[in-house]
Design an enzyme around this catalytic site. Structure first.
Site, short mmCIF file in Angstrom:
data_model
loop_
_atom_site.label_atom_id
_atom_site.label_comp_id
_atom_site.label_asym_id
_atom_site.label_seq_id
_atom_site.Cartn_x
_atom_site.Cartn_y
_atom_site.Cartn_z
N GLY A 102 0.74 -0.83 -0.07
CA GLY A 102 0.01 0.09 0.23
C GLY A 102 0.51 1.16 -0.05
O GLY A 102 0.29 2.40 -0.82
N ASP A 270 1.47 -10.95 6.02
CA ASP A 270 2.19 -9.98 5.57
C ASP A 270 3.06 -9.94 5.98
O ASP A 270 3.70 -9.27 5.14
CB ASP A 270 0.80 -9.65 5.22
CG ASP A 270 0.14 -8.45 6.10
OD1 ASP A 270 0.61 -8.88 7.22
OD2 ASP A 270 0.64 -6.95 6.47
P1 AMP Z 1 2.09 -2.65 8.29
O1 AMP Z 1 1.78 -2.89 9.38
O2 AMP Z 1 2.82 -1.49 7.56
O3 AMP Z 1 3.07 -3.51 7.68
O4 AMP Z 1 1.56 -2.54 6.65
C1 AMP Z 1 0.03 -2.90 6.99
C2 AMP Z 1 -1.11 -3.11 5.74
O5 AMP Z 1 -1.92 -2.05 5.26
C3 AMP Z 1 0.20 -2.81 4.30
O6 AMP Z 1 -0.97 -3.53 3.39
C4 AMP Z 1 0.77 -1.25 4.33
O7 AMP Z 1 0.81 -1.29 2.49
C5 AMP Z 1 -0.57 -1.17 4.01
N1 AMP Z 1 -0.19 0.18 4.92
C6 AMP Z 1 0.24 0.99 6.24
N2 AMP Z 1 0.56 2.54 6.21
C7 AMP Z 1 -0.19 2.80 4.78
C8 AMP Z 1 -0.04 3.75 4.45
N3 AMP Z 1 0.01 4.94 4.87
N4 AMP Z 1 -0.31 4.15 2.55
C9 AMP Z 1 -1.27 2.56 2.67
N5 AMP Z 1 -1.06 1.56 2.76
C10 AMP Z 1 -0.50 1.29 4.11
MG MG Z 2 3.87 -4.85 6.54
#
Ligand code: AMP
Ligand code: MG
Length: 520
Positions: A102, A270
């Site tokens: 994302g 993930d």
């Molecule tokens: P994480 O917990 O950081 O591994 O993120 C979990 C999911 O949320 C992943 O698919 C990330 O790409 C998405 N994500 C986290 N922050 C953002 C953001 N600022 N914009 C878009 N997607 C995000």
């Molecule tokens: Mg992640």
């Protein structure tokens, strides 16, 4: 090498099926491993830090006037095909469907001096088809945390993605850090990170959940050919051995986390690398007071699913999710079950050997289990700093008496005055057993082994916060200084002693030190 004439290779996008829709808007994607995604150019790209060891290995000239533009995705290399990856995942125990990159965009691959492949990936270069409700950007706070920690973990000898560059973008970004309606404006930043592979358990899960067996097999065969070439041509037996290697690598990395007191804090599937590397640095932390139930992740405060003590079992739970996704590659589930059944003994063997090293034992013997098991309740008698305790233990000798031990151990206790009476007696009782156990071992060899296993310097969250607060005011020198110390975490660095002390009182209840979120 001039960055504007750089040719990145694109094995991933050349080999694996991509999304036919190349427009950039949030959506469900089907029958693809990746989606073409152009980064959003930054308004004022500035390169503020890089990792010379890695930029040099890749032949990247960071003095190139185009460097900031390149490492924010504002200018692309020749024939570049930037992409975001499609993956799903189990988040906090539940299937979350499609997630995907994302806020990460891969630029392509480079070879280093040793002909090793590195994929370069920008974190925070704007929205992608997988951004869902997010904006695709990242701020200085979260970027510095990722940038510093990946390097700290690498230098601790733990497999991880690496950091390559850190840029600010000139953008201002709104963040609601504690999801409570308090929005603050923060400065935009982008980490370019590098890894042999960014493929996660969730990349396989999404194809299994979408009945895309062909893609699942294509992706598995690609990963085996590229990252597990020693296994030979993919086939049923090779799939089983591949899964075994993923399991072994995962168990080993998590054992290393336990060794240094690292809490990843978001072990969703993930965020599990198919190579068993540490990936995605969010609300992580290092144990300060030893407490197996500790997690720095504010949103996990009631469940404590991803607490320090749960990490080894959560890794197994995640391996079960991966195994489930890989079932279509097999005629039966037994080969996967057989490997899953090996996890606990694999982990325990690795962990017992690491703990033996931490305690300076020449080798692990089954009788040592009692000494190990008695240690944890001892550390819990009073707030005992995990890192300082083990480091100080290395300078305690079998001959030392209670008073000598006291002066060595006091810096580890958050309430020094509690190290008295029954608490002190508890420590002395455990230490006496330990002193007897190590009495016949060579003192110098023991100390050297313990100091090579028990780091003196770790990235305590308050240190990361100091680096962030200075950087938000334009001063990146605090970050650089801390990173310099963390490059040699096992060495004595007398001039850096103030980085190896207990968390100071001011940080005890400060957001960003003991309480963090995934806010990026
Ligand atoms: P994480 O917990 O950081 O591994 O993120 C979990 C999911 O949320 C992943 O698919 C990330 O790409 C998405 N994500 C986290 N922050 C953002 C953001 N600022 N914009 C878009 N997607 C995000
Ligand atoms: Mg992640």
């Amino acid at each position: 090498m001039k960055l504007n004439s750089l040719e990145l290779c694109s094995d991933f996008t050349d080999t694996l099926p991509g999304d036919t829709d190349s427009k950039n808007y949030p959506r469900q994607v089907y029958k693809s491993v990746w989606s073409k995604t152009e980064p959003t150019p930054a308004s004022a790209p500035t390169l503020v830090s890089h990792i010379p060891e890695l930029t040099q290995a890749l032949g990247i000239d960071t003095t190139d006037p185009g460097a900031a533009s390149f490492f924010t995705g504002s200018t692309l290399a020749n024939n570049s095909l930037p992409y975001s990856m499609r993956y799903g995942g189990h988040q906090f125990g539940n299937w979350a469907g499609q997630l995907g990159d994302g806020r990460a965009i891969s630029l392509g691959e480079m070879l280093d001096h040793d002909k090793q492949h590195w994929t370069l990936q920008l974190k925070g270069a704007g929205p992608t088809p997988y951004s869902r409700q997010g904006d695709g950007y990242a701020v200085i706070r979260s970027s510095i945390r990722e940038y510093m920690c990946a390097e700290a973990v690498h230098h601790l000898g733990i497999p991880t993605t690496r950091s390559l560059t850190l840029c600010t973008t000139g953008e201002t970004i709104a963040r609601d850090v504690f999801y409570d309606g308090n929005v603050t404006m923060e400065q935009g930043a982008i980490v370019c990170r590098a890894a042999q592979s960014f493929i996660r358990f969730g990349n396989f899960e999404i194809h299994a959940a979408s009945d895309e067996t062909d893609l699942l097999k294509t992706l598995a065969d690609y990963v085996i050919r590229r990252d597990f070439p020693h296994l030979g041509a993919p086939g049923p037996e090779v799939y089983q051995q591949w899964f075994r290697e993923i399991l072994n690598a995962t168990a080993s990395t998590v054992a290393h986390w336990q060794r240094v007191g690292f809490v990843h804090a978001v072990m969703n599937t993930d965020n599990m690398s198919i190579l068993g590397h540490t990936i995605d640095y969010g609300p992580y932390g290092w144990l300060e007071e030893y407490d197996p139930r500790w997690t720095p992740n504010y949103v996990d405060n009631s469940m404590r699913r991803y607490s320090y003590g749960n990490q080894p079992e959560i890794a197994l739970w995640n391996l079960y999710r991966l195994a489930n996704a890989l079932i279509p590659l097999f005629d039966a589930t037994e080969p996967l079950e057989e490997v899953l059944g090996e996890y606990r003994s694999t982990f325990d063997d690795t962990w017992n050997n690491m703990l033996a090293n931490k305690l300076g034992l020449k080798n692990y013997q089954p009788e040592d289990k009692e000494l190990f098991d008695a240690l944890w309740p001892t550390l819990s008698l009073t707030g005992t700093d995990f890192t300082i305790f083990f480091r100080q233990l290395s300078i305690i000798t079998p001959e030392m008496d209670k008073a000598a031990v006291r002066s060595i151990l006091l810096p580890a206790f958050y309430k020094e005055e509690e190290y008295n009476g029954e608490v002190e007696a508890g420590f002395i009782s455990w230490l006496t057993r330990w002193q007897q156990r190590v009495r016949n071992e060579d003192a110098n060899a023991r100390k050297a082994k313990m100091q090579a296993t028990n780091p003196k310097y770790v990235l305590r969250n308050y240190l990361a916060l100091n680096a962030i607060e200075a950087a938000e005011n334009g001063d990146f020198s605090v970050m650089e200084k801390i990173m310099q110390v963390l490059r040699n975490p096992y060495d004595e660095q007398p001039e850096a002693d103030n980085y190896a002390v207990r968390r100071p009182d001011w940080a005890t209840s400060k957001p960003g030190c003991t309480m963090l979120t995934c806010s990026s």
